[in-house]
Design a protein around this motif. Structure first.
Motif, mmCIF file in Angstrom:
data_model
loop_
_atom_site.group_PDB
_atom_site.id
_atom_site.type_symbol
_atom_site.label_atom_id
_atom_site.label_comp_id
_atom_site.label_asym_id
_atom_site.label_seq_id
_atom_site.Cartn_x
_atom_site.Cartn_y
_atom_site.Cartn_z
ATOM 1 N N UNK A 454 10.051 -18.350 -24.511
ATOM 2 C CA UNK A 454 9.947 -19.036 -24.911
ATOM 3 C C UNK A 454 8.870 -20.261 -24.584
ATOM 4 N N UNK A 455 9.895 -21.481 -25.139
ATOM 5 C CA UNK A 455 10.127 -22.752 -25.348
ATOM 6 C C UNK A 455 11.048 -23.861 -25.076
ATOM 7 N N UNK A 456 10.657 -24.806 -24.476
ATOM 8 C CA UNK A 456 11.486 -25.723 -24.469
ATOM 9 C C UNK A 456 12.372 -26.213 -26.053
ATOM 10 N N UNK A 457 11.765 -26.458 -27.136
ATOM 11 C CA UNK A 457 12.305 -26.428 -27.983
ATOM 12 C C UNK A 457 13.071 -25.344 -28.885
ATOM 13 N N UNK A 458 12.713 -24.163 -28.879
ATOM 14 C CA UNK A 458 13.106 -22.928 -29.365
ATOM 15 C C UNK A 458 14.488 -22.406 -28.066
ATOM 16 N N UNK A 459 14.087 -22.263 -26.623
ATOM 17 C CA UNK A 459 13.884 -21.474 -26.560
ATOM 18 C C UNK A 459 15.659 -22.102 -24.790
ATOM 19 N N UNK A 460 16.353 -23.368 -25.534
ATOM 20 C CA UNK A 460 17.131 -24.166 -25.078
ATOM 21 C C UNK A 460 17.810 -23.547 -24.446
ATOM 22 N N UNK A 461 18.530 -22.095 -24.859
ATOM 23 C CA UNK A 461 19.352 -20.807 -24.737
ATOM 24 C C UNK A 461 19.067 -19.835 -25.382
ATOM 25 N N UNK A 462 18.836 -18.915 -24.040
ATOM 26 C CA UNK A 462 18.558 -18.237 -24.076
ATOM 27 C C UNK A 462 19.199 -16.267 -24.186
ATOM 28 N N UNK A 463 18.798 -15.495 -24.733
ATOM 29 C CA UNK A 463 19.743 -13.653 -24.204
ATOM 30 C C UNK A 463 19.115 -12.924 -24.358
ATOM 31 N N UNK A 476 20.344 -13.148 -19.146
ATOM 32 C CA UNK A 476 20.830 -14.723 -19.614
ATOM 33 C C UNK A 476 19.997 -15.764 -18.679
ATOM 34 N N UNK A 477 19.856 -16.707 -19.609
ATOM 35 C CA UNK A 477 18.833 -17.445 -19.592
ATOM 36 C C UNK A 477 19.285 -19.018 -19.382
ATOM 37 N N UNK A 478 19.298 -20.002 -18.426
ATOM 38 C CA UNK A 478 19.602 -21.719 -18.457
ATOM 39 C C UNK A 478 18.532 -22.199 -18.459
ATOM 40 N N UNK A 479 18.296 -23.126 -18.506
ATOM 41 C CA UNK A 479 17.037 -24.180 -18.347
ATOM 42 C C UNK A 479 17.550 -25.247 -18.525
#
Length: 570
Positions: A454-463, A476-479
């Motif tokens: 994704x991008x920084x605005x939408x995907x600060x946290x993703x799983x 799990x994604x940690x930015x």
């Protein structure tokens, strides 16, 4: 009694026994996966049933035999292995196919009779054809014998004529007085030359025919007995072979061909025809088309491009799956040694407590939900332990009870997601999308990775939850910084962790679930290639080496995966 036993020939010595053995080799039925809807398998079975009815109606005996037995095996043996087989929602479809199985078994008895009759007719034709060819060979041999005798008579007549001519010529020479006088003068001349020491032969000119000048030549020469016998033997061997050689060496017409094998199972399911074998056309493809992303390093190594030459265009050579497994493992180990991939244990695992058995679908979705709601960068080990040992058990009982499934049945991911959304554990607003297809294909995997990145605005946290080979894992994604929009090359900005509830590590004999931390997207790609490839068995590798990916056969392909992604802003 299985379907295979219920449709066996009544006699072990039926005329078509050998023919049936050959056709039985075409009866392989694909494995059924519990993570795909059972309705899809019944739909595929219906296509086989329609193909059988079409072949039966047109008396296509071999096709009818294979399709009928394959349908029975699929419905009676394969589909009941699915965990949703006892679900109440499929009872109507289940009863319909059981009635069709009874019909097919009765029709197969008719097909068996047709096959015996056809085989007896074929054997009769072959015997008649063999008899005709033997008679033809005998006729040819007799004709050769007559020709041989005629040639012998003609050769004897020619020899007799030559002998008579030679005898007549010799008598005419002996009766010629001039010849006698010339011969006497010649002898006198030779005697004088010998007395004078002169070689008479040196000054007597030679006739072009090879005979001395002045010496009457002969156009004929009788062969000696031994020479004549040798010449006769050679001519006889070359022109007139023995009688038994004529029969055995006769070029006979080819035997009657055996019936060709019917189309394969894949040809039925993937066919787009609505009338030939399948009836209605196959549904639309289950997965979206692939899109390649620029700058991505997730390369499909099932093919390797060869350099083009002026004479031939560029070619692509498939690399055996076993070789790819070795390459992926080597790359994975290098990344581990470089510290880009790090594996750690979680002090529990799925199945340690009986309530969590076969609960990976629920566990992975719960881990994704906790990741989106966590205040820290990534979900903690303590949270994962709580999910596996405490939270998943009640949810599993609740979902299985609602669907009418057995005590430890696997649950389809979409059913779990719907239930969690209905109970506000997952939010529909945070759902980004789903992707799937061939896990070894660059384009298919990139669709999933793009959703996760994704991008920084939408995907600060993703799983994400990733289903592959009868198991579901979490990613799990940690930015930690600003991502580069539209690119997967955001090294140093994000880390990704693969959480697997199955025991992958052991400490003092205790099994442990694992979490594998990747420092960047490149490391995650390396991890996923290795994770996927090591799950392929020998039979899976053989299938992959021989079979090109087909979206319409995805449910039956060992490479198929599905990924679901959620994301939330920080």
């Amino acid at each position: 009694m299985t379907a295979a036993n219920s449709v066996q020939p009544q006699s072990d010595h039926a005329p078509s026994e050998e023919r049936r053995k050959l056709l039985n080799e075409e009866l392989a039925v694909p494995l059924v996966s519990n993570f795909f809807p059972i309705e899809g398998y019944y739909t595929a079975a219906q296509k086989v049933f329609d193909s059988f009815q079409d072949a039966f109606e047109h008396r296509q005996i071999d096709n009818a035999f294979v399709y009928g037995k394959r349908y029975c095996l699929f419905v009676v043996d394969a589909i009941p292995q699915h965990n949703y087989f006892n679900a109440t929602k499929i009872k109507k479809m289940q009863n319909q196919h059981h009635r069709q199985v009874d019909l097919v078994i009765d029709q197969l008895d008719v097909v068996a009779t047709w096959m015996d009759e056809s085989e007896m007719e074929r054997q009769t034709r072959e015997r008649e054809e063999a008899k005709r060819r033997r008679q033809l060979a005998i006729q040819r041999a007799k004709a050769e014998t007559v020709r041989y005798q005629q040639q012998e008579q003609e050769r004897y007549r020619q020899l007799q004529l030559r002998f008579d001519q030679h005898k007549t010529h010799k008598e005419s020479l002996n009766e010629d007085p001039e010849h006698v006088q010339a011969s006497a003068m010649e002898k006198l001349e030779k005697l004088r030359a010998l007395q004078n020491g002169v070689d008479v032969a040196a000054r007597i000119p030679q006739d072009p025919s090879g005979e001395e000048a002045g010496k009457p030549g002969s156009r004929y020469r009788l062969l000696s007995d031994s020479e004549e016998d040798h010449a006769e033997q050679q001519q006889g061997d070359q022109r007139n072979p023995p009688y038994d050689t004529i029969i055995s060496g006769t070029v006979l017409p080819p035997p009657l061909p055996l019936p060709s094998a019917p189309p394969s199972y894949d040809a039925i399911v993937t066919s787009r025809s609505s009338r030939n074998f399948l009836g209605p056309a196959v549904p639309s493809e289950p997965f979206p088309k692939s899109t390649f992303l620029n700058g991505n390093k997730f390369v499909d190594e099932t093919t390797v491009a060869l350099p083009a030459t002026p004479e031939t265009p560029a070619r692509r050579q498939r690399v055996p799956m076993r070789e790819l497994q070795h390459r992926y493992k080597q790359t994975y180990v290098k990344y581990q040694q470089a510290g880009k991939i790090k594996v750690s244990g979680i002090n529990t695992y799925q199945g340690r407590l009986i309530e969590s058995t076969n609960g990976c679908t629920v566990i992975s979705a719960l881990v994704a939900a906790h990741q989106l709601s966590s205040r820290s960068g990534a979900v903690t080990d303590a949270t994962v332990i709580n999910v596996i040992d405490r939270q998943c058990g009640p949810l599993l009982r609740e979902i299985r009870g609602k669907l009418g499934l057995g005590g430890h049945a696997l649950i389809i991911p979409s059913d779990v997601h719907d239930h969690l959304v209905d109970h506000n554990i997952l939010s529909q607003e945070t759902f980004v999308g789903a992707a799937g297809g061939n896990i070894l294909d660059e384009g298919h995997m990139n669709e999933f990775l793009k959703l996760l990145q994704g991008d920084s605005a939408q995907h600060a946290k993703a799983a994400a939850t990733l289903f592959f080979r009868e198991h579901v894992i979490s990613i799990v994604k940690s930015q930690h910084g600003k991502a580069i929009s539209g690119s997967l090359s955001n090294q140093g900005l994000c880390c990704y962790e693969l959480i697997d509830s199955m025991p992958g590590m052991f400490d003092g004999g205790r099994g442990m679930a694992t979490r594998t931390r990747c420092t960047d997207m490149d490391s995650l790609q390396v991890l996923l290639r290795w994770y996927a490839s090591r799950k392929f068995s020998d039979s899976n590798c053989s299938y992959i080496d021989k079979t090109i990916w087909d979206d319409s056969m995805a449910d039956f392909d060992p490479r198929v995966f599905q990924g679901f992604v959620w994301a939330a802003a920080s």
